[in-house]
Design an enzyme around this catalytic site. Structure first.
Site, PDB file in Angstrom:
ATOM      1  N   ASP A  12       0.458 -19.670 -25.243  1.00  0.00           N
ATOM      2  CA  ASP A  12       1.350 -19.281 -24.146  1.00  0.00           C
ATOM      3  C   ASP A  12       2.534 -18.457 -24.668  1.00  0.00           C
ATOM      4  O   ASP A  12       2.885 -18.512 -25.843  1.00  0.00           O
ATOM      5  CB  ASP A  12       1.853 -20.564 -23.443  1.00  0.00           C
ATOM      6  CG  ASP A  12       2.430 -20.270 -22.074  1.00  0.00           C
ATOM      7  OD1 ASP A  12       2.140 -19.189 -21.514  1.00  0.00           O
ATOM      8  OD2 ASP A  12       3.176 -21.112 -21.558  1.00  0.00           O
ATOM      9  N   ASN A  14       2.980 -15.009 -24.023  1.00  0.00           N
ATOM     10  CA  ASN A  14       2.717 -13.579 -24.243  1.00  0.00           C
ATOM     11  C   ASN A  14       3.539 -12.683 -23.311  1.00  0.00           C
ATOM     12  O   ASN A  14       4.115 -11.684 -23.745  1.00  0.00           O
ATOM     13  CB  ASN A  14       1.234 -13.262 -23.989  1.00  0.00           C
ATOM     14  CG  ASN A  14       0.320 -13.944 -24.966  1.00  0.00           C
ATOM     15  OD1 ASN A  14       0.762 -14.442 -25.981  1.00  0.00           O
ATOM     16  ND2 ASN A  14      -0.959 -13.964 -24.661  1.00  0.00           N
ATOM     17  N   GLY A  15       3.559 -13.057 -22.018  1.00  0.00           N
ATOM     18  CA  GLY A  15       4.246 -12.237 -21.025  1.00  0.00           C
ATOM     19  C   GLY A  15       5.746 -12.171 -21.314  1.00  0.00           C
ATOM     20  O   GLY A  15       6.343 -11.089 -21.318  1.00  0.00           O
ATOM     21  N   TRP A  17       7.245 -12.720 -24.118  1.00  0.00           N
ATOM     22  CA  TRP A  17       7.438 -12.013 -25.399  1.00  0.00           C
ATOM     23  C   TRP A  17       7.521 -10.506 -25.158  1.00  0.00           C
ATOM     24  O   TRP A  17       8.392  -9.814 -25.684  1.00  0.00           O
ATOM     25  CB  TRP A  17       6.263 -12.346 -26.327  1.00  0.00           C
ATOM     26  CG  TRP A  17       6.345 -11.767 -27.710  1.00  0.00           C
ATOM     27  CD1 TRP A  17       6.897 -12.353 -28.817  1.00  0.00           C
ATOM     28  CD2 TRP A  17       5.841 -10.492 -28.140  1.00  0.00           C
ATOM     29  NE1 TRP A  17       6.765 -11.523 -29.916  1.00  0.00           N
ATOM     30  CE2 TRP A  17       6.121 -10.374 -29.519  1.00  0.00           C
ATOM     31  CE3 TRP A  17       5.190  -9.455 -27.505  1.00  0.00           C
ATOM     32  CZ2 TRP A  17       5.764  -9.248 -30.270  1.00  0.00           C
ATOM     33  CZ3 TRP A  17       4.837  -8.325 -28.240  1.00  0.00           C
ATOM     34  CH2 TRP A  17       5.119  -8.237 -29.605  1.00  0.00           C
ATOM     35  N   ARG A  25       3.628  -6.906 -19.499  1.00  0.00           N
ATOM     36  CA  ARG A  25       3.095  -8.215 -19.921  1.00  0.00           C
ATOM     37  C   ARG A  25       1.822  -8.072 -20.755  1.00  0.00           C
ATOM     38  O   ARG A  25       1.609  -8.812 -21.709  1.00  0.00           O
ATOM     39  CB  ARG A  25       2.750  -9.053 -18.679  1.00  0.00           C
ATOM     40  CG  ARG A  25       3.937  -9.522 -17.879  1.00  0.00           C
ATOM     41  CD  ARG A  25       3.463 -10.272 -16.631  1.00  0.00           C
ATOM     42  NE  ARG A  25       2.511 -11.308 -16.975  1.00  0.00           N
ATOM     43  CZ  ARG A  25       2.849 -12.506 -17.454  1.00  0.00           C
ATOM     44  NH1 ARG A  25       4.111 -12.817 -17.606  1.00  0.00           N
ATOM     45  NH2 ARG A  25       1.924 -13.380 -17.765  1.00  0.00           N
ATOM     46  N   HIS A  29      -0.350  -9.736 -24.443  1.00  0.00           N
ATOM     47  CA  HIS A  29      -1.717 -10.218 -24.659  1.00  0.00           C
ATOM     48  C   HIS A  29      -2.393  -9.435 -25.790  1.00  0.00           C
ATOM     49  O   HIS A  29      -3.134 -10.008 -26.593  1.00  0.00           O
ATOM     50  CB  HIS A  29      -2.549 -10.098 -23.373  1.00  0.00           C
ATOM     51  CG  HIS A  29      -2.026 -10.920 -22.237  1.00  0.00           C
ATOM     52  ND1 HIS A  29      -1.618 -12.230 -22.382  1.00  0.00           N
ATOM     53  CD2 HIS A  29      -1.826 -10.618 -20.921  1.00  0.00           C
ATOM     54  CE1 HIS A  29      -1.212 -12.688 -21.217  1.00  0.00           C
ATOM     55  NE2 HIS A  29      -1.314 -11.731 -20.317  1.00  0.00           N
ATOM     56  N   SER A  57      -7.436 -19.322 -17.829  1.00  0.00           N
ATOM     57  CA  SER A  57      -7.690 -20.523 -17.010  1.00  0.00           C
ATOM     58  C   SER A  57      -8.257 -20.122 -15.651  1.00  0.00           C
ATOM     59  O   SER A  57      -8.175 -18.945 -15.262  1.00  0.00           O
ATOM     60  CB  SER A  57      -6.385 -21.294 -16.802  1.00  0.00           C
ATOM     61  OG  SER A  57      -5.533 -20.568 -15.942  1.00  0.00           O
ATOM     62  N   THR A  58      -8.799 -21.101 -14.915  1.00  0.00           N
ATOM     63  CA  THR A  58      -9.307 -20.794 -13.569  1.00  0.00           C
ATOM     64  C   THR A  58      -8.153 -20.243 -12.705  1.00  0.00           C
ATOM     65  O   THR A  58      -8.362 -19.368 -11.882  1.00  0.00           O
ATOM     66  CB  THR A  58      -9.905 -22.052 -12.894  1.00  0.00           C
ATOM     67  OG1 THR A  58      -9.027 -23.155 -13.140  1.00  0.00           O
ATOM     68  CG2 THR A  58     -11.252 -22.407 -13.455  1.00  0.00           C
ATOM     69  N   LEU A 123     -17.261 -24.107 -38.734  1.00  0.00           N
ATOM     70  CA  LEU A 123     -16.285 -24.319 -37.646  1.00  0.00           C
ATOM     71  C   LEU A 123     -16.902 -24.101 -36.258  1.00  0.00           C
ATOM     72  O   LEU A 123     -17.577 -23.100 -36.025  1.00  0.00           O
ATOM     73  CB  LEU A 123     -15.136 -23.314 -37.845  1.00  0.00           C
ATOM     74  CG  LEU A 123     -14.026 -23.321 -36.793  1.00  0.00           C
ATOM     75  CD1 LEU A 123     -13.130 -24.545 -36.981  1.00  0.00           C
ATOM     76  CD2 LEU A 123     -13.187 -22.045 -36.885  1.00  0.00           C
ATOM     77  N   ARG A 175       0.846 -26.268 -28.096  1.00  0.00           N
ATOM     78  CA  ARG A 175       1.151 -25.277 -27.066  1.00  0.00           C
ATOM     79  C   ARG A 175       2.303 -24.418 -27.557  1.00  0.00           C
ATOM     80  O   ARG A 175       3.361 -24.946 -27.912  1.00  0.00           O
ATOM     81  CB  ARG A 175       1.522 -25.931 -25.737  1.00  0.00           C
ATOM     82  CG  ARG A 175       1.812 -24.891 -24.645  1.00  0.00           C
ATOM     83  CD  ARG A 175       2.127 -25.506 -23.301  1.00  0.00           C
ATOM     84  NE  ARG A 175       2.232 -24.451 -22.301  1.00  0.00           N
ATOM     85  CZ  ARG A 175       1.698 -24.498 -21.080  1.00  0.00           C
ATOM     86  NH1 ARG A 175       1.033 -25.542 -20.694  1.00  0.00           N
ATOM     87  NH2 ARG A 175       1.837 -23.495 -20.238  1.00  0.00           N
ATOM     88  N   SER A 183      -1.553 -28.295 -18.615  1.00  0.00           N
ATOM     89  CA  SER A 183      -2.135 -27.232 -17.785  1.00  0.00           C
ATOM     90  C   SER A 183      -3.661 -27.280 -17.615  1.00  0.00           C
ATOM     91  O   SER A 183      -4.337 -26.264 -17.796  1.00  0.00           O
ATOM     92  CB  SER A 183      -1.711 -25.861 -18.328  1.00  0.00           C
ATOM     93  OG  SER A 183      -0.321 -25.735 -18.322  1.00  0.00           O
TER      94      SER A 183
HETATM   95  C1  FPP Z   1      -0.498 -17.185 -21.532  1.00  0.00           C
HETATM   96  O1  FPP Z   1       0.604 -16.345 -21.666  1.00  0.00           O
HETATM   97  C2  FPP Z   1      -1.627 -16.562 -22.143  1.00  0.00           C
HETATM   98  C3  FPP Z   1      -2.747 -16.184 -21.495  1.00  0.00           C
HETATM   99  C4  FPP Z   1      -2.928 -16.376 -20.039  1.00  0.00           C
HETATM  100  C5  FPP Z   1      -3.819 -15.511 -22.194  1.00  0.00           C
HETATM  101  C6  FPP Z   1      -3.970 -15.801 -23.651  1.00  0.00           C
HETATM  102  C7  FPP Z   1      -4.732 -14.703 -24.211  1.00  0.00           C
HETATM  103  C8  FPP Z   1      -4.572 -14.157 -25.430  1.00  0.00           C
HETATM  104  C9  FPP Z   1      -3.696 -14.692 -26.448  1.00  0.00           C
HETATM  105  C10 FPP Z   1      -5.316 -12.939 -25.792  1.00  0.00           C
HETATM  106  C11 FPP Z   1      -6.768 -13.051 -25.485  1.00  0.00           C
HETATM  107  C12 FPP Z   1      -7.482 -12.853 -26.699  1.00  0.00           C
HETATM  108  C13 FPP Z   1      -8.764 -13.120 -26.858  1.00  0.00           C
HETATM  109  C14 FPP Z   1      -9.330 -12.836 -28.173  1.00  0.00           C
HETATM  110  C15 FPP Z   1      -9.613 -13.672 -25.808  1.00  0.00           C
HETATM  111  P1  FPP Z   1       1.443 -15.927 -20.372  1.00  0.00           P
HETATM  112  O2  FPP Z   1       1.020 -14.569 -19.974  1.00  0.00           O
HETATM  113  O3  FPP Z   1       1.287 -16.950 -19.311  1.00  0.00           O
HETATM  114  O4  FPP Z   1       2.874 -15.897 -20.961  1.00  0.00           O
HETATM  115  P2  FPP Z   1       4.223 -16.212 -20.175  1.00  0.00           P
HETATM  116  O5  FPP Z   1       4.240 -17.694 -19.960  1.00  0.00           O
HETATM  117  O6  FPP Z   1       5.253 -15.749 -21.128  1.00  0.00           O
HETATM  118  O7  FPP Z   1       4.199 -15.429 -18.898  1.00  0.00           O
END
Ligand code: FPP
Length: 253
Positions: A12, A14-15, A17, A25, A29, A57-58, A123, A175, A183
């Protein structure tokens, strides 16, 4: 030897960040997907048996279309880039979740890597994609009832009907991104998992932090509902049985 065999990660942050860096956003990712390769390599290196990563996620289906489609593209890109390494490193790959609505070429690639790696003994690498923990449990119950109408189900029946039973129960759930929730992730398998929440956003998560968390948690005492670390599950079960029969005989201790 570490007691941590199965690590599950909610990747979690990414957005947020990306937003902090005045980028869209999806940039978060893209950067986050690079970290996935590093963590898979480290998991293999530290001798984990299973690594499960929550990639979609769904509930994530309701995000803007460009974000959803970027996540599908990143999954495909990851598999194209890492397929050879997955196979040469004896990694057994699987996607868990309802992936029927993903682009056909991505589904084909997933099935290809799953099939080619199906005899691997190293693994267990799992991506949870279009995944929900409650849906996984309901699916398992329906499968059981269909095959065994009118039969009472046991815990081990249900465990064996999860998407990937060989991955085993989760020992440690990490997490990133600072929130403290599970979640709808691996609800059944996380019953006794140690939980670790780090404020580090996923794109900044490093192999060194990953290894430190595993080491730190390995030193926690896991009691599984017991009072202290007894030596084995048989001993625990015997104690429970003896306590139960004492009370059944009307003991008043
Ligand atoms: C949550 O961050 C993250 C996700 C919904 C997607 C996670 C996906 C990746 C790390 C990349 C996918 C890579 C592969 C190889 C499948 P968020 O966007 O909810 O972050 P935020 O809480 O800051 O908004």
């Amino acid at each position: 030897m570490s007691t941590i065999k199965h690590v599950a990660i909610i990747m979690d942050g990414n957005g947020r960040w990306a937003k902090k860096r005045f980028r869209p956003r999806i940039w978060g990712h893209v950067r986050g997907s690079g970290v996935v390769s590093d963590i898979v390599e480290a998991a293999d290196e530290v001798g984990l048996k299973s690594l499960t990563l929550y990639a979609f996620s769904t509930e994530n289906w309701s995000r803007p279309l460009d974000e959803v489609s970027t996540l599908f593209k990143l999954l495909k890109k990851f598999l194209m880039k890492e397929k050879a390494r997955i196979l040469s490193n004896n990694i057994k790959f699987k996607v868990i979740g309802e992936i029927a609505n993903l682009p056909k070429d991505t589904i084909n690639l997933i099935r290809d890597v799953e099939n080619l790696s199906s005899n691997a003994t190293g693994l267990n690498l799992t991506f949870a994609f279009s995944y929900g923990g409650r849906a996984e449990i309901v699916r398992a119950i329906n499968n059981f009832n269909e095959k065994n109408p009118g039969t009472a189900m046991t815990e081990s029946d249900l465990s064996s009907l999860m998407y990937r039973p060989e991955a085993g129960d989760v020992d440690l759930m990490i997490r990133t991104g600072g929130d403290q929730r599970i979640s709808n992730f691996l609800l059944w398998q996380m019953a006794y998992a140690e939980l670790f929440f780090t404020p580090t956003a996923w794109p900044d998560f490093s192999v060194s932090e990953f290894k430190k968390i595993i080491e730190h948690v390995s030193n926690r005492e896991r009691r599984f509902g017991n009072v202290s670390a007894q030596s084995g599950l048989d001993e625990t079960a015997e104690q429970a049985q003896s306590n139960k029969s004492l009370f059944a005989k009307g003991a008043n201790v």
